[in-house]
Design an enzyme around this catalytic site. Structure first.
Site, PDB file in Angstrom:
ATOM      1  CG  HIS A   1      -1.940  -1.015   1.313  1.00  0.00           C
ATOM      2  ND1 HIS A   1      -2.078  -1.850   2.392  1.00  0.00           N
ATOM      3  CD2 HIS A   1      -2.904  -1.381   0.436  1.00  0.00           C
ATOM      4  CE1 HIS A   1      -3.092  -2.683   2.175  1.00  0.00           C
ATOM      5  NE2 HIS A   1      -3.603  -2.419   0.992  1.00  0.00           N
TER       6      HIS A   1
ATOM      7  CE  LYS B   1     -13.940  -7.088   4.036  1.00  0.00           C
ATOM      8  NZ  LYS B   1     -12.704  -6.684   3.391  1.00  0.00           N
TER       9      LYS B   1
ATOM     10  NE  ARG C   1      -2.250  -7.822  -4.473  1.00  0.00           N
ATOM     11  CZ  ARG C   1      -3.032  -8.265  -3.518  1.00  0.00           C
ATOM     12  NH1 ARG C   1      -2.590  -8.313  -2.287  1.00  0.00           N
ATOM     13  NH2 ARG C   1      -4.253  -8.679  -3.776  1.00  0.00           N
TER      14      ARG C   1
ATOM     15  CB  SER D   1      -4.323  -6.505   4.514  1.00  0.00           C
ATOM     16  OG  SER D   1      -3.920  -5.274   4.015  1.00  0.00           O
TER      17      SER D   1
HETATM   18  O1  PNS Z   1      -8.727  -3.083  -0.014  1.00  0.00           O
HETATM   19  P1  PNS Z   1      -9.924  -3.710  -0.652  1.00  0.00           P
HETATM   20  O2  PNS Z   1     -10.716  -4.465   0.378  1.00  0.00           O
HETATM   21  O3  PNS Z   1      -9.557  -4.545  -1.859  1.00  0.00           O
HETATM   22  O4  PNS Z   1     -10.842  -2.492  -1.171  1.00  0.00           O
HETATM   23  C1  PNS Z   1     -12.075  -2.737  -1.789  1.00  0.00           C
HETATM   24  C2  PNS Z   1     -12.898  -1.442  -1.915  1.00  0.00           C
HETATM   25  C3  PNS Z   1     -13.038  -0.755  -0.586  1.00  0.00           C
HETATM   26  C4  PNS Z   1     -12.189  -0.517  -2.891  1.00  0.00           C
HETATM   27  C5  PNS Z   1     -14.283  -1.851  -2.512  1.00  0.00           C
HETATM   28  O5  PNS Z   1     -14.822  -2.855  -1.738  1.00  0.00           O
HETATM   29  C6  PNS Z   1     -15.239  -0.680  -2.554  1.00  0.00           C
HETATM   30  O6  PNS Z   1     -15.088   0.208  -3.375  1.00  0.00           O
HETATM   31  N1  PNS Z   1     -16.239  -0.683  -1.633  1.00  0.00           N
HETATM   32  C7  PNS Z   1     -17.151   0.405  -1.462  1.00  0.00           C
HETATM   33  C8  PNS Z   1     -18.552   0.040  -1.930  1.00  0.00           C
HETATM   34  C9  PNS Z   1     -18.646   0.156  -3.444  1.00  0.00           C
HETATM   35  O7  PNS Z   1     -18.447   1.213  -4.018  1.00  0.00           O
HETATM   36  N2  PNS Z   1     -18.967  -0.976  -4.079  1.00  0.00           N
HETATM   37  C10 PNS Z   1     -19.064  -1.062  -5.519  1.00  0.00           C
HETATM   38  C11 PNS Z   1     -17.691  -1.299  -6.102  1.00  0.00           C
HETATM   39  S1  PNS Z   1     -17.824  -1.585  -7.818  1.00  0.00           S
END
Ligand code: PNS
Length: 188
Positions: A19, A43, A92, A130
């Site tokens: 990150h 979560k 990645r 993570s």
């Molecule tokens: O670090 P992560 O868990 O891979 O991040 C995922 C994240 C937070 C970017 C994704 O889950 C997200 O954007 N969640 C917010 C809700 C949302 O907008 N959902 C539609 C995504 S297409």
């Protein structure tokens, strides 16, 4: 001149060197970068949102154009709210691609004016996540060079507290933890 503000959304539970690498790269190509931690009530994270925010603030404090924030709900709504025009995400390995592509295209459908920009972290972090950091740390393995120093300290504290809590009890918590001796800070 047009200034480009981007958000870098994620869970960051905990923030890793991968990150951090992406934040550093993003800070060089965007005028402003907001690291945005998702507040996800579904979560059960290892670190609270406040703890993650504090760690991210500490590790990004030397960047003039990087800030840290939290959000709830849709990423695209948050991006609009803070007047960002780009979403930064890391890829990645090829295994990330499908999920990231789906997300980017869904976000584009929801908000066509927002662009998702993918960047690759340094190859040495290509296996890092993570989830693996949490697992290895809980089981007493070394996470040296995988997370910033401040995150390493907080992980140690968190796991020490879990040990104290589980001490003497045949609880699930104690069964999932490594013997205490393996978690002690290594002498240099
Ligand atoms: O670090 P992560 O868990 O891979 O991040 C995922 C994240 C937070 C970017 C994704 O889950 C997200 O954007 N969640 C917010 C809700 C949302 O907008 N959902 C539609 C995504 S297409």
């Amino acid at each position: 001149m047009k200034r480009i503000k981007a958000i870098y959304p994620g869970s960051f539970d905990p923030p890793t060197n991968g990150h951090f690498d992406l934040i550093e790269r993003g800070s060089k190509i965007f005028d402003e970068l907001v690291v945005a931690i998702l507040r996800n009530p579904d979560k059960d994270p290892l670190f609270s949102v406040a703890e993650r925010r504090k760690m991210l603030e500490e590790i990004t404090s030397h960047f003039d154009n990087v800030s840290v924030d939290t959000f709830e709900g849709l990423t695209v709504e948050y991006a609009l709210q803070v007047h960002a025009t780009a979403i930064l995400r890391g890829i990645r390995a090829i295994s990330d691609y499908e999920y990231e592509l789906q997300m980017a295209l869904m976000n584009r459908k929801l908000q066509p004016g927002l662009e998702t920009v993918f960047m690759m972290p340094a190859a040495r972090y290509s296996y890092l996540s993570s989830r693996l950091v949490r697992e290895v740390a809980k089981l007493g393995g070394s996470i040296e060079c995988l997370v910033p120093e401040v995150v390493m300290q907080r992980l140690r504290e968190k796991i020490d507290v879990a040990h104290k809590f589980a001490d003497g009890e045949d609880s699930d918590a104690s069964r999932n933890l490594a013997p205490k001796s393996r978690l002690r800070k290594r002498k240099k």
